[in-house]
Design an enzyme around this catalytic site. Structure first.
Site, PDB file in Angstrom:
ATOM      1  N   GLU A   1      53.350  22.795 125.374  1.00  0.00           N
ATOM      2  CA  GLU A   1      54.370  22.258 124.436  1.00  0.00           C
ATOM      3  C   GLU A   1      53.778  21.977 123.047  1.00  0.00           C
ATOM      4  O   GLU A   1      54.606  22.166 122.239  1.00  0.00           O
ATOM      5  CB  GLU A   1      55.055  21.265 125.389  1.00  0.00           C
ATOM      6  CG  GLU A   1      56.393  20.668 124.737  1.00  0.00           C
ATOM      7  CD  GLU A   1      56.810  19.536 125.464  1.00  0.00           C
ATOM      8  OE1 GLU A   1      57.988  18.969 124.930  1.00  0.00           O
ATOM      9  OE2 GLU A   1      56.315  18.888 126.648  1.00  0.00           O
TER      10      GLU A   1
ATOM     11  N   ALA B   1      60.307  11.900 127.444  1.00  0.00           N
ATOM     12  CA  ALA B   1      59.144  11.515 128.338  1.00  0.00           C
ATOM     13  C   ALA B   1      57.769  11.842 128.026  1.00  0.00           C
ATOM     14  O   ALA B   1      56.764  11.418 128.778  1.00  0.00           O
ATOM     15  CB  ALA B   1      59.300  12.314 129.719  1.00  0.00           C
TER      16      ALA B   1
END
Length: 501
Positions: free
Chosen positions: A178, A208
């Protein structure tokens, strides 16, 4: 009268345009000229550009978004030039929220997928790759209940396979992926990869998790190999430092700060990170149902507690700092929680929640001193809740209530966590889009995947180059011959010239 007729007949004989041969030559010449011009136009007309398409679904912790990308079928240095053409935000929460009803996770994607059917040309549907990448929300669910996360992914897979695209799978991205793909996106959109320029670091903040990625000349990966990623893009190699902090996205960080304040299981707390006058009742079970805080749930706590705002930036920052560990570090230097981080280098692009929060607070101008940023946050946090609501009637109460915390958290994460000082902080640029494409990991993911999609041969001209040259040459010679022949009446008529005796 007879003499006049003789003169007219002689004039007609001398007029070349009156003879059948001349007419035939003229017609052939015109046809040849038209043919030559037609061939030249057809041969040199712009060729229609072929495009390929890709679809990426970003299944985040708070929501899912669909992005459609297109790129020329002829690749550029083995990396397709990808541009975002459409985005669609899926209604409802992230797919991890459907753990107890997985089928709804798949159903939630239907409207956006139908949009994709309309946006991608029908003749390209079968060859358009479709990917779904799930991030920190699903990473947390996988930690908490792996079978539930598997069921959600199966439901999503079943729903996506019903559409006429080339489904390539749904999977949970690692935090490292990511962060790295977010870095690719920022630098690709800024044309730094194609031109081989110094790169820009990437700061991503989700609900998150949060990621930091940048190239450091002093980082070769030896001190912390797990934080090293190597890319080859546009003929250049990049050794990237990247790390993802799970539970340090703004939503989970808020849970951790509330957990810090409710350790004794009290019935009410006075929270400095919320505006004065704000009050809400919260459920202990809901607060502690995340793996980020589940092991801290106090024993014998009541079912609910009242959260009342105090609106104090300084105290809020102290509460936020309590969720970071700055004492443990086995490396030469660390960010927080014992994680290695080399010295910051170069400019940075901060996107996702970084942008949305700081844009709301009018703090995207990083040229102002950090002290002024703190003063603005202090002013916002100390503003009464009723006044905040009056000033922003169109903002949802849930988001509006959290801006004091979110702004304080972002400033603390950047300065205390990642060690940005006044000089390096001024090198941060808060961004939402670059050249029409959303900043985030999905474009970088798609860009990387184009290396696995075979390039098509470009459309060729109607004639090969040699054939085109031959035809043009023949026609030019023919026109030249016709021109010479058309001058036939002007040729010297030696046989009719009078002989001198």
């Amino acid at each position: 009268m007879s003499a006049q007729r003789v003169d007219n007949r002689e004039m007609k004989e001398k007029n070349p345009w009156q003879t059948p041969v001349t007419i035939i030559i003229t017609v052939i010449g015109v046809i040849a000229i038209v043919a030559l011009v037609t061939v030249a136009v057809l041969q040199n007309r712009p060729l229609p550009q072929k495009y390929k398409y890709g679809i990426v679904l970003d299944a985040g912790s708070s929501h899912t978004a669909l992005y459609i990308y297109e790129w020329p079928a002829e690749k550029d240095n083995n990396t397709g030039r990808v541009e975002q053409t459409h985005s669609c935000k899926v209604k409802g929460p992230g797919i991890s929220s459907y753990a107890h009803d997985p089928l709804k996770a798949g159903e939630s994607l239907r409207v956006c997928m139908q949009e994709a059917e309309q946006r991608v040309p029908g003749k390209r549907h079968q060859e358009t790759p479709l990917y779904l990448g799930a991030t920190a929300g699903m990473r947390l669910l996988n930690i908490e209940n792996s079978s539930a996360s598997d069921e959600v992914l199966k439901a999503v897979e079943s729903a996506l396979q019903k559409f006429p695209f080339s489904y390539q799978g749904a999977r949970i991205l690692s935090g490292q992926e990511e962060g790295a793909f977010g870095w690719v996106t920022v630098n690709y959109l800024d044309d730094r990869l194609t031109q081989g320029l110094d790169t820009t670091g990437a700061l991503d903040l989700g609900g998150a998790s949060t990621q930091i990625s940048f190239v450091s000349e002093k980082f070769d990966g030896s001190e912390s190999p797990s934080n090293s990623v190597t890319f080859r893009l546009y003929g250049n190699d990049y050794n990237l430092y990247t790390h993802s902090f799970l539970c340090y996205g703004k939503d989970q960080a808020l849970r951790m700060t509330l957990a810090q304040q409710t350790q004794s299981g009290q019935a009410s707390i006075l929270d400095p990170c919320f505006n004065t006058g704000y009050t809400v009742m919260k459920n202990y079970s809901v607060l502690y149902d995340s793996p980020c805080v589940s092991d801290r749930k106090p024993q014998n706590a009541p079912a609910t507690f009242n959260q009342t705002g105090k609106g104090n930036f300084t105290e809020c920052q102290e509460v936020v700092k309590s969720v970071f560990n700055f004492t443990h570090c086995k490396y030469s230097q660390c960010s927080f929680n014992g994680v290695f981080q080399p010295l910051l280098q170069g400019p940075f692009g901060a996107f996702s929640a970084y942008y949305f929060v700081m844009n709301f607070l009018n703090l995207t101008d990083t040229s102002i001193p950090l002290k002024a940023v703190e003063d603005k946050l202090n002013s916002f946090c100390s503003t009464p809740w009723n006044q905040i609501k009056q000033q922003h009637p169109d903002v949802k109460v849930k988001y509006l209530a959290e801006y004091c915390f979110s702004g304080t958290y972002i400033l603390t994460l950047l300065t205390e966590g990642y060690k940005f000082d006044q000089t390096s902080y001024s090198n941060i640029k808060f961004i939402k889009k670059i050249k029409g494409s959303d900043a985030g990991w999905t474009l970088g993911y798609m860009l990387n995947l184009t290396n696995m999609i075979p390039a098509e041969a470009p459309d060729s001209p109607p004639l090969p180059h040699a054939g085109y040259v031959s035809i043009v040459t023949i026609m030019a010679v023919l026109l030249f011959i016709l021109f010479i022949v058309s001058l036939r009446p002007l040729w010297p008529r030696c046989s009719k010239q009078p002989q001198i005796v």
